[in-house]
Structures are given as structure tokens and as C-alpha cells.
Write an enzyme that holds these catalytic residues in place. Structure first.
Site, PDB file in Angstrom:
ATOM      1  N   ASP A   1       0.915  -1.140   0.000  1.00  0.00           N
ATOM      2  CA  ASP A   1       0.000   0.000   0.000  1.00  0.00           C
ATOM      3  C   ASP A   1       0.948   1.182   0.000  1.00  0.00           C
ATOM      4  O   ASP A   1       1.542   1.505   1.030  1.00  0.00           O
ATOM      5  CB  ASP A   1      -0.875   0.005   1.256  1.00  0.00           C
ATOM      6  CG  ASP A   1      -1.855   1.161   1.233  1.00  0.00           C
ATOM      7  OD1 ASP A   1      -1.447   2.268   0.826  1.00  0.00           O
ATOM      8  OD2 ASP A   1      -3.022   0.975   1.609  1.00  0.00           O
ATOM      9  N   HIS A   2       1.116   1.804  -1.159  1.00  0.00           N
ATOM     10  CA  HIS A   2       2.227   2.763  -1.245  1.00  0.00           C
ATOM     11  C   HIS A   2       2.050   3.965  -0.320  1.00  0.00           C
ATOM     12  O   HIS A   2       2.999   4.655   0.003  1.00  0.00           O
ATOM     13  CB  HIS A   2       2.502   3.180  -2.700  1.00  0.00           C
ATOM     14  CG  HIS A   2       1.550   4.197  -3.241  1.00  0.00           C
ATOM     15  ND1 HIS A   2       0.303   3.880  -3.676  1.00  0.00           N
ATOM     16  CD2 HIS A   2       1.661   5.536  -3.404  1.00  0.00           C
ATOM     17  CE1 HIS A   2      -0.310   4.974  -4.094  1.00  0.00           C
ATOM     18  NE2 HIS A   2       0.497   5.996  -3.939  1.00  0.00           N
TER      19      HIS A   2
ATOM     20  N   HIS B   1      -5.773   2.812   0.938  1.00  0.00           N
ATOM     21  CA  HIS B   1      -5.061   3.998   1.429  1.00  0.00           C
ATOM     22  C   HIS B   1      -5.830   4.759   2.521  1.00  0.00           C
ATOM     23  O   HIS B   1      -5.267   5.140   3.536  1.00  0.00           O
ATOM     24  CB  HIS B   1      -4.777   4.973   0.282  1.00  0.00           C
ATOM     25  CG  HIS B   1      -4.168   4.341  -0.929  1.00  0.00           C
ATOM     26  ND1 HIS B   1      -3.217   3.356  -0.855  1.00  0.00           N
ATOM     27  CD2 HIS B   1      -4.363   4.560  -2.254  1.00  0.00           C
ATOM     28  CE1 HIS B   1      -2.858   3.002  -2.089  1.00  0.00           C
ATOM     29  NE2 HIS B   1      -3.539   3.717  -2.949  1.00  0.00           N
TER      30      HIS B   1
HETATM   31  C1  BG6 Z   1      -3.246   4.447  -6.512  1.00  0.00           C
HETATM   32  C2  BG6 Z   1      -4.536   4.478  -7.284  1.00  0.00           C
HETATM   33  O1  BG6 Z   1      -3.248   3.408  -5.574  1.00  0.00           O
HETATM   34  O2  BG6 Z   1      -3.061   5.692  -5.850  1.00  0.00           O
HETATM   35  C3  BG6 Z   1      -4.553   5.635  -8.265  1.00  0.00           C
HETATM   36  O3  BG6 Z   1      -4.700   3.261  -7.984  1.00  0.00           O
HETATM   37  C4  BG6 Z   1      -4.248   6.931  -7.566  1.00  0.00           C
HETATM   38  O4  BG6 Z   1      -5.813   5.723  -8.923  1.00  0.00           O
HETATM   39  C5  BG6 Z   1      -2.989   6.814  -6.711  1.00  0.00           C
HETATM   40  O5  BG6 Z   1      -4.064   7.922  -8.563  1.00  0.00           O
HETATM   41  C6  BG6 Z   1      -2.793   8.048  -5.858  1.00  0.00           C
HETATM   42  O6  BG6 Z   1      -1.546   7.979  -5.257  1.00  0.00           O
HETATM   43  P1  BG6 Z   1      -0.722   9.276  -4.877  1.00  0.00           P
HETATM   44  O7  BG6 Z   1       0.527   8.781  -4.265  1.00  0.00           O
HETATM   45  O8  BG6 Z   1      -0.515  10.043  -6.161  1.00  0.00           O
HETATM   46  O9  BG6 Z   1      -1.610  10.057  -3.938  1.00  0.00           O
END
Ligand code: BG6
Length: 484
Positions: free
Chosen positions: A180-181, A243
Site C-alpha cells: 500500500d504505497h 489507502h
Molecule cells: C493508486 C490508485 O493506488 O493511488 C490511483 O490506484 C491513484 O488511482 C494513486 O491515482 C494516488 O496515489 P498518490 O501517491 O498520487 O496520492
């Protein structure tokens, strides 16, 4: 140069010709090398269906590195660690070929048989791949073996269970690193530090002093070229189940007794278990889909022919209640969507107002204390206080105390993927999602998905470039609050 603490590893990327590898993985590995987190003992083995040569693969890797300070010589040395072999993941002979090549490379780069299998591709193949890795001996390189999996992990609880069952037939839970980045973001990791290293917050971090907590992750972009994925997913699956609920868990958890993965996870799980089951979806959650807006002439349904008449939500806002001693009665509002007015992820903690504030003549001007945690794009913390309005005798105005992480740490703030890859190399699972968390978050969102998929919405219902549908404002208004 190599030192004892630098992990030695072979990274095998399935889906190496894809977008994620290009945008995130190659640049992250580059930064790990540049920052000397890894030395010479690493090799990246890319595979996918396309029949690229090593040279073609290395060219693509090179193009993905946008660091202006890198010289051609540096880059050539870096990409010389990259190898490519085409494969058909459903065919076991592909695995035998890969195993033979990998063993040679492991000899050259002295990676001690440590292997990370990174599945950066469509989840429908995850089960097949993990089984084949097992059946063809690729899991036993002689060192440690870890499996990194990208989201989406399932579509709902039953499909996630099935997928987990397939993967667990080949890998143990402690070998599985579910990404989960958001958990790799500097400021998401900072939530715990801000909470648990500061008496002025932690003592007040409960339902006696906090009125509500708001978590917003808005995006300016639309679905771009991901229409086929996104239309099956929608905002609940794409952002909320993972997230957003992870951030809620970090905001609401009890202090862990130690900073170990197990202790932290155990506290997060208690929060997820205490989420109040959603009974009446439409009383607590709002869905939206963007139409045209002044700066964006294309509505979601016009983004691709298959999206005409789509019932998929590109926005979700909701009120989450946590039924435990600390949070009883405090709403956690979440909101996320595509084509909103700005790109921003922000947490706002609204403290309860004092019973009587003599310093504001007009009660409406009274400003509660807010703690704002900026996750991205600006990383920082702002605390809103009330102070004397200069030149007056007894009047107050809101003032801001701001700490701007970006200015202080500028270039040093490591990208989420870089941190997570490194954590995986050193065997730290803290910032990855355990199966129990995945199961509880699907269990929580499943009623929303069921309800919305079975009832057509009146879409589009918000203008591209706005902060979502009116109903999202109403959701807070009913409780006497508003989005900040
Ligand atoms: C991803 C989603 O997990 O997170 C994308 O699949 C989204 O749709 C992205 O754009 C958002 O990540 P960040 O780091 O740009 O807020």
C-alpha cells in the site's frame, strides 16, 4: 563499493514492461543504488510477454531515470545489472528457463540466493505465478525469498480470500509483502511520530477533546488511460479500502508497546475491528462521478466508449465511526476522488472548542484549533491557534504555526516505493498490509459496494475541477461541521 549492511538480492519483476515498473520500480532501485542503500550485489531480472532483448530492456530502464545529476557512465553501470527474459506465466517451461538464467546471474552478482519476486501485473495471474514459482523450485534460491504484491488484492472479501488462499498455498504470510504505497509516504509514517512523541497531542487525542477528523485525498487527474481497470474498481476499491482506511487506522490506533511490526499491526487491527458496521449506506456515504467542468470538457462517461452509462463512482465521501473507548462519538470523515480541484492529501484534526470564548464578538468567526498534516504534495504540519489581534484590546484571530518538511528536507525525502523496496530487502513488514488488515477492510467496504452496484446512481453529479457533489458537504453539515 559494498558494505556488510547492504542487502544482496535478485529482484525478479513480473510485468517488467509495464507502467509501474517504469514509473516507480526502476527509478526507486536507481535511488537505492545512488544513496548506497544497495551496492554491487544486486541484479534485476525482468520478465513479461514481450520479446525484448536485454539491450531493449536496459534502454527502457535508462529512459525511466529522470535524475538530471546522473551521468551516462553511471547509468550504463546501473543498467548493466538489468536482464530480461520473455515468459508466458501460465507455462511451466518459462519458469525452468528463468530459474536457470537466474542461477547464473546469482553467481555473477553474488546475491546469496536472496530473491524478491515482485508481481507488478494483473492480479488474475497471481495465483498461477505463485504456484509455478513453488512447483518449479524458484522459491528455493538458497537465501531468503519474499513476494511483493501490488494492489488490488481482490475485488471484495470473497475474492480476496480466494486469492490469499492461492498465494498462501505457496508462500507463508511472513514472506508476503502487500504494497500500500501510502504506507511508504514520509508523512503517513510521520502520523505515529507526531502522535506518540508529543504530549500536547497524545493527551488530547480522544473523544473528550477532538470534534472530528477529516482525511481528504483529492486528485486533479481523471482516469487517464486506465479506464478498463478503473471502471471495474471505482473510488471505493481504488483508494478507500486501502489507502484511506490505512490512514484512519494510523490516526486512531492506541500507542503500540514497542515499535515492532507485530505490535503496530496488532493496534491497527483493533481499530479496524472496531469500525462500526455500515447498515444504512446512503446515510453515511456519498458517491459521485465527474461530469464536464469549466477546465475539463470531458466527463467520465466520455473518457472511453465503454464508459458511456457507467455506474462507477469516481468520488466517495463518508463518515466512519469507531466504536471503542477512545473514539466513541467522533466522526472520521474521508473523501477521495478523481478530477477534483487540486491534487492534495491532507489530514485535519479538529479539536473541540472551549466552552466559552470571550475573544470573538461574532461566534461564527470563532476558529477551532486544527492540526493539519499535509501528506502530499507539500509535506508538513500546521497548527491553527487563536492569538490576540494586534491593535485591539480583547479580540482574537486565528494564527498558523507551520513546519514545512519540503523546505527542510527537499531532495532527501525518499519516494514511497524506494522505502518500501528497501524495507522488503531488509525484511521489515511494518509498512506492508497484513492479510488480517486486508480482510477487515474488505469486510468494512463490501456493504457499500453491494449497495451501489445494485442501485443505479444519477451520474454525473459533480463538475470536473470541483470538490465533489453537494451531498458530500451535506454529510458534514448534518453533524454541524464542514470540510476545511
Ligand atoms: C493508486 C490508485 O493506488 O493511488 C490511483 O490506484 C491513484 O488511482 C494513486 O491515482 C494516488 O496515489 P498518490 O501517491 O498520487 O496520492
Amino acid at each position: 563499493m559494498n558494505n556488510q549492511n547492504q542487502p544482496k538480492v535478485a529482484i525478479i519483476i513480473f510485468g517488467a514492461t509495464g507502467d509501474l515498473a517504469k514509473r516507480k520500480l526502476f527509478p526507486s532501485i536507481y535511488r537505492l543504488v545512488k544513496n548506497k542503500k544497495i551496492g554491487e550485489n544486486f541484479v534485476v531480472f525482468g520478465t513479461a510477454r514481450r520479446s525484448w532483448s536485454n539491450e531493449e530492456f536496459r534502454d527502457k530502464v535508462k529512459q525511466s531515470i529522470t535524475d538530471k545529476n546522473s551521468s551516462e557512465i553511471d547509468l550504463d553501470a546501473f543498467v548493466s545489472h538489468f536482464y530480461y527474459h520473455p515468459s508466458d506465466v501460465t507455462n511451466s517451461s518459462s519458469y525452468l528457463e528463468m530459474e536457470a538464467l537466474l542461477q547464473d546471474l546469482e553467481g555473477i552478482y553474488q546475491t546469496e540466493g536472496n530473491r524478491i519476486f515482485y508481481l507488478a501485473m494483473s492480479p488474475e495471474f497471481f495465483g498461477d505465478i505463485t504456484n509455478s514459482l513453488n512447483d518449479n523450485g524458484m522459491k528455493n534460491g538458497g537465501g531468503w525469498t519474499r513476494l511483493v504484491i501490488e494492489k488490488p488484492f481482490g475485488n471484495d472479501l470473497p475474492s480476496a480470500r480466494k486469492l490469499n488462499h492461492e498465494i498462501r498455498a505457496a508462500f507463508k504470510e511472513e514472506q508476503i509483502y502487500r504494497i500500500d504505497h501510502y504506507l511508504g509516504k514520509e508523512m503517513v509514517q510521520n502520523i505515529e511520530v507526531i502522535r506518540f512523541a508529543n504530549g500536547i497531542f497524545e493527551h488530547l487525542w480522544n473523544n473528550r477533546f477532538i470534534a472530528n477528523i477529516q482525511v481528504t485525498s483529492s486528485e486533479e487527474i481523471g482516469v487517464e488511460d486506465r479506464a478498463s481497470y478503473y471502471d471495474q474498481s471505482g473510488a471505493v476499491r481504488d483508494m478507500m479500502q486501502n489507502h484511506m482506511l490505512q490512514m484512519v487506522a494510523l490516526l486512531a490506533m492506541e500507542p503500540p508497546i514497542k515499535l515492532t511490526s507485530e505490535e503496530i499491526r496488532s493496534e491497527k487491527l483493533k481499530v479496524l475491528r472496531a469500525l462500526r458496521k455500515i447498515e444504512n449506506v446512503d446515510d453515511n456515504f456519498v458517491r459521485g462521478q465527474y461530469g464536464e467542468g469549466p477546465d475539463y470538457p470531458i466527463a467520465y462517461q466520455q473518457e472511453a466508449p465503454a464508459l458511456a452509462k457507467s455506474n462507477t463512482e469516481t468520488f466517495v465521501a463518508g463518515k466512519i465511526m469507531i466504536d471503542n473507548y477512545r473514539w466513541a462519538g467522533v466522526p472520521f470523515y474521508i473523501r477521495t476522488g478523481k478530477r477534483m480541484s487540486k491534487k492534495s492529501t491532507q489530514i485535519i484534526v479538529e479539536f473541540k472548542s472551549i466552552p466559552m470564548n470571550l475573544y470573538y464578538k461574532d461566534k461564527k468567526e470563532q476558529h477551532p484549533n486544527l492540526l493539519v498534516i499535509n501528506i502530499s504534495p507539500n509535506e508538513g504540519i500546521t497548527l491553527y491557534l487563536n492569538a490576540k489581534k494586534s491593535g485591539t484590546e480583547n479580540e482574537a484571530i486565528p494564527i498558523k504555526l507551520t513546519y514545512d518538511y519540503n523546505q527542510i528536507n527537499a531532495a532527501n525525502s525518499p519516494e514511497a516505493y524506494e522505502k518500501l523496496l528497501y524495507d522488503c530487502m531488509i525484511g521489515d513488514t511494518t509498512n506492508f498490509t497484513h492479510w488480517d488488515e486486508v480482510a477487515l477492510t474488505w469486510e468494512y467496504v463490501d456493504p457499500i459496494l453491494k449497495k451501489w452496484e445494485s442501485t443505479p446512481a444519477e451520474f454525473p453529479n459533480y463538475k470536473a475541477g470541483s470538490m465533489g457533489p453537494e451531498a458530500s458537504e451535506e454529510l458534514l453539515k448534518e453533524d454541524g461541521f464542514h470540510w476545511w
